[in-house]
Every structure is written in C-alpha cells, then in structure tokens.
Design an enzyme around this catalytic site. Structure first.
Site, PDB file in Angstrom:
ATOM      1  N   ASP A 116     -10.177 -57.980 -75.309  1.00 11.92           N
ATOM      2  CA  ASP A 116     -10.320 -58.965 -74.012  1.00 11.92           C
ATOM      3  C   ASP A 116      -9.427 -59.823 -74.184  1.00 11.92           C
ATOM      4  O   ASP A 116      -8.833 -60.374 -75.041  1.00 11.92           O
ATOM      5  CB  ASP A 116     -11.664 -59.738 -74.273  1.00 11.92           C
ATOM      6  N   SER A 133     -14.352 -53.892 -68.781  1.00 11.22           N
ATOM      7  CA  SER A 133     -15.474 -54.561 -67.825  1.00 11.22           C
ATOM      8  C   SER A 133     -15.662 -53.703 -66.482  1.00 11.22           C
ATOM      9  O   SER A 133     -16.479 -53.977 -65.931  1.00 11.22           O
ATOM     10  CB  SER A 133     -15.316 -56.021 -68.067  1.00 11.22           C
ATOM     11  N   TYR A 164     -11.861 -66.587 -56.584  1.00 10.44           N
ATOM     12  CA  TYR A 164     -10.890 -65.706 -56.863  1.00 10.44           C
ATOM     13  C   TYR A 164      -9.462 -65.915 -56.352  1.00 10.44           C
ATOM     14  O   TYR A 164      -8.618 -65.770 -57.365  1.00 10.44           O
ATOM     15  CB  TYR A 164     -11.428 -64.261 -56.283  1.00 10.44           C
ATOM     16  N   ILE A 209      -5.201 -50.094 -60.154  1.00  5.67           N
ATOM     17  CA  ILE A 209      -3.903 -50.088 -59.700  1.00  5.67           C
ATOM     18  C   ILE A 209      -3.310 -49.735 -61.309  1.00  5.67           C
ATOM     19  O   ILE A 209      -2.232 -49.242 -61.350  1.00  5.67           O
ATOM     20  CB  ILE A 209      -3.332 -51.663 -59.459  1.00  5.67           C
ATOM     21  N   LYS A 248      -5.731 -66.883 -58.486  1.00  5.15           N
ATOM     22  CA  LYS A 248      -4.361 -66.209 -57.973  1.00  5.15           C
ATOM     23  C   LYS A 248      -3.163 -67.530 -57.935  1.00  5.15           C
ATOM     24  O   LYS A 248      -2.240 -67.426 -58.518  1.00  5.15           O
ATOM     25  CB  LYS A 248      -4.380 -65.304 -56.957  1.00  5.15           C
ATOM     26  N   LYS A 297     -11.720 -59.471 -59.623  1.00  5.41           N
ATOM     27  CA  LYS A 297     -11.497 -59.389 -58.288  1.00  5.41           C
ATOM     28  C   LYS A 297     -12.181 -59.640 -57.268  1.00  5.41           C
ATOM     29  O   LYS A 297     -11.729 -59.314 -56.235  1.00  5.41           O
ATOM     30  CB  LYS A 297     -10.193 -58.344 -58.303  1.00  5.41           C
ATOM     31  N   ASN A 349     -16.982 -53.621 -52.026  1.00  6.57           N
ATOM     32  CA  ASN A 349     -16.726 -54.872 -50.954  1.00  6.57           C
ATOM     33  C   ASN A 349     -15.577 -54.290 -50.156  1.00  6.57           C
ATOM     34  O   ASN A 349     -15.609 -55.181 -48.951  1.00  6.57           O
ATOM     35  CB  ASN A 349     -16.101 -55.933 -51.748  1.00  6.57           C
ATOM     36  N   SER A 381      -1.665 -61.826 -55.051  1.00  8.49           N
ATOM     37  CA  SER A 381      -2.359 -61.112 -54.004  1.00  8.49           C
ATOM     38  C   SER A 381      -1.997 -62.085 -52.604  1.00  8.49           C
ATOM     39  O   SER A 381      -1.793 -63.092 -52.441  1.00  8.49           O
ATOM     40  CB  SER A 381      -4.039 -61.426 -54.171  1.00  8.49           C
ATOM     41  N   TYR A 430       0.350 -58.583 -53.543  1.00  7.68           N
ATOM     42  CA  TYR A 430      -0.423 -57.336 -52.992  1.00  7.68           C
ATOM     43  C   TYR A 430      -0.930 -57.460 -51.671  1.00  7.68           C
ATOM     44  O   TYR A 430      -1.748 -58.537 -51.696  1.00  7.68           O
ATOM     45  CB  TYR A 430      -1.249 -56.377 -54.060  1.00  7.68           C
TER      46      TYR A 430
HETATM   47  P1  NAD Z   1      -9.621 -53.173 -61.441  1.00 11.55           P
HETATM   48  O1  NAD Z   1     -10.986 -53.986 -61.904  1.00 11.55           O
HETATM   49  O2  NAD Z   1      -9.614 -51.805 -61.188  1.00 11.55           O
HETATM   50  O3  NAD Z   1      -8.481 -53.436 -62.782  1.00 11.55           O
HETATM   51  C1  NAD Z   1      -8.640 -54.712 -63.344  1.00 11.55           C
HETATM   52  C2  NAD Z   1      -8.800 -54.219 -64.957  1.00 11.55           C
HETATM   53  O4  NAD Z   1      -8.756 -55.399 -65.760  1.00 11.55           O
HETATM   54  C3  NAD Z   1     -10.145 -53.620 -65.352  1.00 11.55           C
HETATM   55  O5  NAD Z   1      -9.721 -52.381 -65.933  1.00 11.55           O
HETATM   56  C4  NAD Z   1     -10.870 -54.375 -66.133  1.00 11.55           C
HETATM   57  O6  NAD Z   1     -11.652 -53.777 -67.140  1.00 11.55           O
HETATM   58  C5  NAD Z   1      -9.869 -55.314 -66.917  1.00 11.55           C
HETATM   59  N1  NAD Z   1     -10.219 -56.757 -67.223  1.00 11.55           N
HETATM   60  C6  NAD Z   1     -10.742 -57.623 -66.451  1.00 11.55           C
HETATM   61  N2  NAD Z   1     -11.092 -58.579 -67.210  1.00 11.55           N
HETATM   62  C7  NAD Z   1     -10.324 -58.703 -68.495  1.00 11.55           C
HETATM   63  C8  NAD Z   1     -10.428 -59.417 -69.541  1.00 11.55           C
HETATM   64  N3  NAD Z   1     -10.739 -60.488 -69.709  1.00 11.55           N
HETATM   65  N4  NAD Z   1      -9.628 -58.569 -70.590  1.00 11.55           N
HETATM   66  C9  NAD Z   1      -9.131 -57.298 -70.695  1.00 11.55           C
HETATM   67  N5  NAD Z   1      -9.254 -56.670 -69.528  1.00 11.55           N
HETATM   68  C10 NAD Z   1     -10.056 -57.061 -68.390  1.00 11.55           C
HETATM   69  O7  NAD Z   1      -8.713 -54.026 -60.353  1.00 11.55           O
HETATM   70  P2  NAD Z   1      -7.354 -53.670 -59.590  1.00 11.55           P
HETATM   71  O8  NAD Z   1      -7.886 -53.314 -58.018  1.00 11.55           O
HETATM   72  O9  NAD Z   1      -6.778 -52.344 -60.428  1.00 11.55           O
HETATM   73  O10 NAD Z   1      -6.646 -54.838 -59.706  1.00 11.55           O
HETATM   74  C11 NAD Z   1      -5.755 -54.941 -60.824  1.00 11.55           C
HETATM   75  C12 NAD Z   1      -5.313 -56.699 -60.609  1.00 11.55           C
HETATM   76  O11 NAD Z   1      -4.540 -56.687 -59.125  1.00 11.55           O
HETATM   77  C13 NAD Z   1      -6.086 -57.514 -60.567  1.00 11.55           C
HETATM   78  O12 NAD Z   1      -5.534 -58.584 -61.184  1.00 11.55           O
HETATM   79  C14 NAD Z   1      -6.759 -57.914 -59.138  1.00 11.55           C
HETATM   80  O13 NAD Z   1      -6.757 -59.251 -58.887  1.00 11.55           O
HETATM   81  C15 NAD Z   1      -5.007 -57.562 -58.572  1.00 11.55           C
HETATM   82  N6  NAD Z   1      -5.151 -57.470 -56.934  1.00 11.55           N
HETATM   83  C16 NAD Z   1      -5.908 -56.510 -56.647  1.00 11.55           C
HETATM   84  C17 NAD Z   1      -6.011 -56.326 -55.349  1.00 11.55           C
HETATM   85  C18 NAD Z   1      -7.035 -54.986 -54.756  1.00 11.55           C
HETATM   86  O14 NAD Z   1      -7.246 -55.058 -53.452  1.00 11.55           O
HETATM   87  N7  NAD Z   1      -7.377 -54.150 -55.624  1.00 11.55           N
HETATM   88  C19 NAD Z   1      -5.252 -56.728 -54.322  1.00 11.55           C
HETATM   89  C20 NAD Z   1      -4.552 -57.714 -54.824  1.00 11.55           C
HETATM   90  C21 NAD Z   1      -4.609 -58.230 -56.196  1.00 11.55           C
HETATM   91  C1  WQD Z   2     -10.197 -55.339 -44.972  1.00 12.06           C
HETATM   92  C2  WQD Z   2     -10.999 -55.348 -43.319  1.00 12.06           C
HETATM   93  C3  WQD Z   2     -12.915 -56.604 -43.359  1.00 12.06           C
HETATM   94  C4  WQD Z   2     -15.603 -53.853 -45.596  1.00 12.06           C
HETATM   95  C5  WQD Z   2      -9.803 -58.362 -50.095  1.00 12.06           C
HETATM   96  C6  WQD Z   2      -9.566 -59.556 -50.901  1.00 12.06           C
HETATM   97  C7  WQD Z   2      -8.198 -59.787 -50.978  1.00 12.06           C
HETATM   98  C8  WQD Z   2      -7.571 -58.669 -51.672  1.00 12.06           C
HETATM   99  C9  WQD Z   2      -7.775 -57.295 -51.029  1.00 12.06           C
HETATM  100  C10 WQD Z   2      -7.578 -58.957 -54.058  1.00 12.06           C
HETATM  101  C11 WQD Z   2     -11.492 -56.777 -43.022  1.00 12.06           C
HETATM  102  C12 WQD Z   2     -13.147 -55.211 -42.820  1.00 12.06           C
HETATM  103  C13 WQD Z   2     -14.355 -54.412 -44.913  1.00 12.06           C
HETATM  104  C14 WQD Z   2     -16.642 -53.323 -44.918  1.00 12.06           C
HETATM  105  C15 WQD Z   2     -15.328 -54.107 -42.685  1.00 12.06           C
HETATM  106  N1  WQD Z   2      -8.092 -58.316 -53.113  1.00 12.06           N
HETATM  107  N2  WQD Z   2     -14.432 -54.637 -43.580  1.00 12.06           N
HETATM  108  N3  WQD Z   2     -16.509 -53.518 -43.227  1.00 12.06           N
HETATM  109  O1  WQD Z   2     -10.917 -58.801 -46.931  1.00 12.06           O
HETATM  110  O2  WQD Z   2      -8.611 -58.031 -46.336  1.00 12.06           O
HETATM  111  O3  WQD Z   2      -8.948 -58.328 -48.854  1.00 12.06           O
HETATM  112  O4  WQD Z   2      -9.346 -57.197 -50.692  1.00 12.06           O
HETATM  113  O5  WQD Z   2      -6.773 -59.578 -54.138  1.00 12.06           O
HETATM  114  O6  WQD Z   2      -7.883 -60.795 -51.837  1.00 12.06           O
HETATM  115  O7  WQD Z   2     -10.284 -60.730 -50.038  1.00 12.06           O
HETATM  116  O8  WQD Z   2     -10.037 -56.424 -47.676  1.00 12.06           O
HETATM  117  O9  WQD Z   2     -11.071 -54.124 -47.667  1.00 12.06           O
HETATM  118  O10 WQD Z   2     -12.499 -56.044 -47.820  1.00 12.06           O
HETATM  119  O11 WQD Z   2     -11.492 -55.651 -45.828  1.00 12.06           O
HETATM  120  O12 WQD Z   2     -15.383 -54.001 -41.496  1.00 12.06           O
HETATM  121  O13 WQD Z   2     -17.449 -52.919 -45.350  1.00 12.06           O
HETATM  122  O14 WQD Z   2     -12.126 -54.447 -43.277  1.00 12.06           O
HETATM  123  O15 WQD Z   2     -13.818 -57.538 -42.492  1.00 12.06           O
HETATM  124  O16 WQD Z   2     -11.099 -56.917 -41.943  1.00 12.06           O
HETATM  125  P1  WQD Z   2      -9.668 -57.904 -47.445  1.00 12.06           P
HETATM  126  P2  WQD Z   2     -11.399 -55.552 -47.411  1.00 12.06           P
END
Ligand code: NAD
Ligand code: WQD
Length: 338
Positions: free
Chosen positions: A59, A34, A151, A12, A155, A86, A200, A126, A179
């Site tokens: 870090d 990381s 996790y 993101i 948040k 995450k 995942n 999240s 998000y």
């Molecule tokens: P990402 O893992 O691609 O990006 C996170 C970045 O943070 C990585 O580049 C990692 O190297 C860096 N990082 C982790 N720990 C660190 C530390 N201690 N010091 C410095 N850098 C560090 O993940 P993303 O999907 O881009 O998510 C960004 C943020 O959004 C995260 O906080 C995540 O929890 C949150 N978020 C993500 C999702 C999702 O589904 N992708 C959904 C809701 C919230």
């Molecule tokens: C979406 C749907 C699964 C994988 C997670 C975190 C949440 C947020 C976003 C950070 C669900 C199904 C998935 C697969 C499947 N992250 N699924 N087969 O669980 O809504 O949210 O990511 O904040 O905190 O929990 O997202 O993409 O894992 O799953 O059937 O191989 O797809 O059961 O219904 P989720 P997801």
C-alpha cells in the site's frame, strides 16, 4: 528505464505495462489489489512475453513497505503513479478514505521517492480538474475549475502539491497527464476494465447490458445543450492512453521540469452516439431508457490534445469503433471479469 508502476494491476496500469515492455523498459509493480486482480499481471506477462511481472503487494500509505521496496530494488529512473481510488460517487460518501488514500498515499510515496533519489514522476490526473469548462475544446491553459466531489479534489490538490515540490526543488521532473474518458481494452481481449459491482462509467455499463448481466442502460439526461441532448465526452482508447505514458517518459529524459498534458482524442461523442457506435461495431443491441440527469454531470467535455502532439509526438490513433469493438471483445471473452 527502470520504472516503478504504482497501481499497475489496474485498468490503465496493466495496459501501460504492456506498452512499457514493448518499448524496452523494465517495470516493477506496486499495488495493494484493492481494486484489481493479480491475474491482470499474469496476463500482462503473457502478452509481453516475459516470465512474470515483478510485483509487490503493498500500500502506498505504508511507509515501511514502500521504503523496503525502494531499498531492495535499488535505483528507479521514474515512477508512473496510477494508484488511487477513483469512484466519484463513493468519494462523496467516503471523503476521508479518498483524501487518506489518494493524498496521504501520494505524500508518503513522494517522500520515499525523494529519500531514495528518484525525483521523476508521471501522475494520473484527470479532465475532472477542469470542472465545468467555460469553453471547449479544453486546453491545458484553461483554468482549473471547481471540483464538485472529493475524488476530483484529490486530483487537483495533488497537481498543486507536485507542482509546488517541483518549484522548490528543480531536480524534480513532474508530468501531469490529464486523462479524458479511457475505454476499450487490449485487442487480445486478455486484459481490460474490471469494475466491482454496478459500473459507474458508461462503457462498462454498456458491455454488461450487451452481455445480459444488466437489463438496460440508463441514459442520464437528454435535455443537455448538446446536439442530441445527451452528455458529450472525449473517449480515448486505453492503449492510446498507455502509449502516452511511454511518450511522457521521453519528456522526463529531456528533464522537462513541470509539464502538463491533456490525453484525449479532441473529438466528443454523445451517449447516444456511443450506443450507436457500439451497436454498429459489434452487431449487439443495447436497450436503453432515458433517466434524469446524474447529479454533478456536465453537458460537454472534450480536449484539445495538440500540446501532447507538439511536445511529446503523441496522438490517439484509435477511433470510437475500435474502442467499442475492443471493449466488447474483453467483455465477451471474460463475462465475469478476471
Ligand atoms: P484502477 O482502479 O483500475 O487502478 C488503480 C489501481 O491502484 C488498482 O489496481 C488499485 O488496487 C490500486 N490502488 C488503489 N489504492 C492503492 C494504494 N493505497 N496502494 C497501492 N495500490 C492502490 O483505476 P484506473 O482506471 O486504472 O485508474 C488509474 C489512475 O488513473 C487512477 O489514479 C485514476 O484516478 C486515474 N484516472 C482514471 C480515469 C478513468 O476513467 N479510468 C480517468 C482519469 C484518471
Ligand atoms: C460518461 C457519460 C454520463 C453512465 C468520470 C469521472 C471522471 C473520470 C472519467 C476519473 C456522461 C453518461 C454514464 C451510465 C450514462 N474518471 N452515462 N449512463 O462522468 O465523464 O467521467 O469518469 O478521473 O472524473 O467523473 O464518465 O463514463 O461516468 O459518463 O448516461 O450508466 O455517460 O451522464 O454523460 P464521466 P462516465
């Protein structure tokens, strides 16, 4: 505005950098790499038309290094704080690591920021903080739920910590962005999501099946109380999400105090609808097999995004076809990631 972007090399963060440059801001990235590659920043530079993205490999738990960065760079107008771990399943196996990295790291970052006079932060929260929602669509007023994994707890706790700090010191402006499910990639196919190991999340798994890296998608449960029995989520294009951060900076400029926004589309899609949309958008078949439910999953989760529309003027523009097409372009142009 000059913006400190923690976690800017990630999924993101990298997309947000492109939008920050497009809006005329000046980002500086802090990331410990990381869960990311420095190549993402090279590609951001190429997309943004800048020579390089200012970057500190650092870090957020390392106080001396964060202090030195803030000292060297001088004043920041705001921080967009993406850095964090995450992976839900990993957090169950390694809770200490998640609390240390996400909570310990954020506490250090916040302390360094206030000592250097920067009290404006946008935080990546999240939809997971809502737990299993009693009603959908979910508004920001819905009570936060019980998070079933460390996790999610990080948040939820970080939201509380930043809210308490803002209450105690109104000079802080804190925007908590919740998000929903970010997918998709920049339409150039140059930056995208780059998971380590077995994905995942649904969309990276689908694209890896489509490219032949995995045999079939496991659909986790088809006996939920949803129209086709599979889980329903609010998928949002990562570029829309990135633009939400640019809009949130305007709230900071208006001195919003504490503000909380859902960033989602307001529309839910089931797993099978996503598979179908992917096949329609790309012409590539995705073999799948129904498997047992994944522990901790909920049936349905989608947002009411009207507060962000009313107060930030932000709305998601891309639909599920765009998300599938762009995820696939990224995966097919970068079969092994960066
Ligand atoms: P990402 O893992 O691609 O990006 C996170 C970045 O943070 C990585 O580049 C990692 O190297 C860096 N990082 C982790 N720990 C660190 C530390 N201690 N010091 C410095 N850098 C560090 O993940 P993303 O999907 O881009 O998510 C960004 C943020 O959004 C995260 O906080 C995540 O929890 C949150 N978020 C993500 C999702 C999702 O589904 N992708 C959904 C809701 C919230
Ligand atoms: C979406 C749907 C699964 C994988 C997670 C975190 C949440 C947020 C976003 C950070 C669900 C199904 C998935 C697969 C499947 N992250 N699924 N087969 O669980 O809504 O949210 O990511 O904040 O905190 O929990 O997202 O993409 O894992 O799953 O059937 O191989 O797809 O059961 O219904 P989720 P997801």
């Amino acid at each position: 505005m000059k913006i400190l972007v923690t976690g800017g090399a990630g999924f993101i963060g990298s997309h947000t950098l492109v939008e920050l440059y497009a809006a005329g801001h000046k980002p500086v990235v802090l990331d410990n790499l990381s869960n990311s590659s420095p190549k993402s920043l090279e590609r951001v530079a190429e997309l943004a038309g800048v020579e390089s993205v200012p970057f500190y490999e650092c870090d957020i738990r390392d106080r001396a290094a964060v202090d030195a960065l803030l000292e060297k760079e001088g004043h920041f107008d705001a921080c967009i704080h993406f850095a964090g771990l995450k992976a839900v399943g990993e957090s169950v196996a390694k809770p200490w690591e998640y609390y240390d990295n996400n909570i310990g790291g954020t506490l250090t970052l916040l302390d360094c920021m206030r000592w250097h006079g920067c009290k404006n932060i946008i935080f990546s929260s999240s939809a997971t903080v809502y737990g299993d929602p009693a009603v959908v669509p979910i508004t920001e007023e819905c009570p936060k739920g019980h998070c079933t994994n460390p996790y999610g707890q990080t948040k939820s706790m970080l939201e509380e910590i930043m809210s308490d700090m803002q209450k105690a010191d109104p000079e802080w402006n804190v925007v908590l962005l919740r998000y929903f499910n970010p997918i998709g990639a920049h339409r150039s196919g140059r930056i995208g999501e780059n998971p380590n190991g077995i994905p995942n999340n649904l969309m990276p798994y689908i694209t890896q099946v489509a490219i032949g890296r995995r045999k079939e998608l496991g659909v986790f449960g088809n006996d939920y109380d949803t129209p086709d029995g599979t889980g329903v989520r609010d998928y949002i294009h990562v570029v829309d999400l990135a633009r939400g951060h640019v809009c949130a900076l305007k709230a900071i400029e208006r001195k919003c105090g504490l503000a909380v926004y859902n960033l989602g589309t307001g529309r839910g899609y089931s797993v099978l609808e996503v598979v179908n949309a992917f096949e329609q958008a790309t012409g590539v078949k995705v073999p799948y097999k129904i498997q047992p439910r994944r522990p901790g999953d909920i049936a349905t989760c989608y947002s009411d995004p009207s507060k962000a529309a009313a107060e930030l003027g932000w709305r998601a523009e891309y639909g599920i076809e765009d998300m599938c097409r762009d995820s696939w372009r990224w995966q097919s142009m970068n079969p092994e990631g960066y």
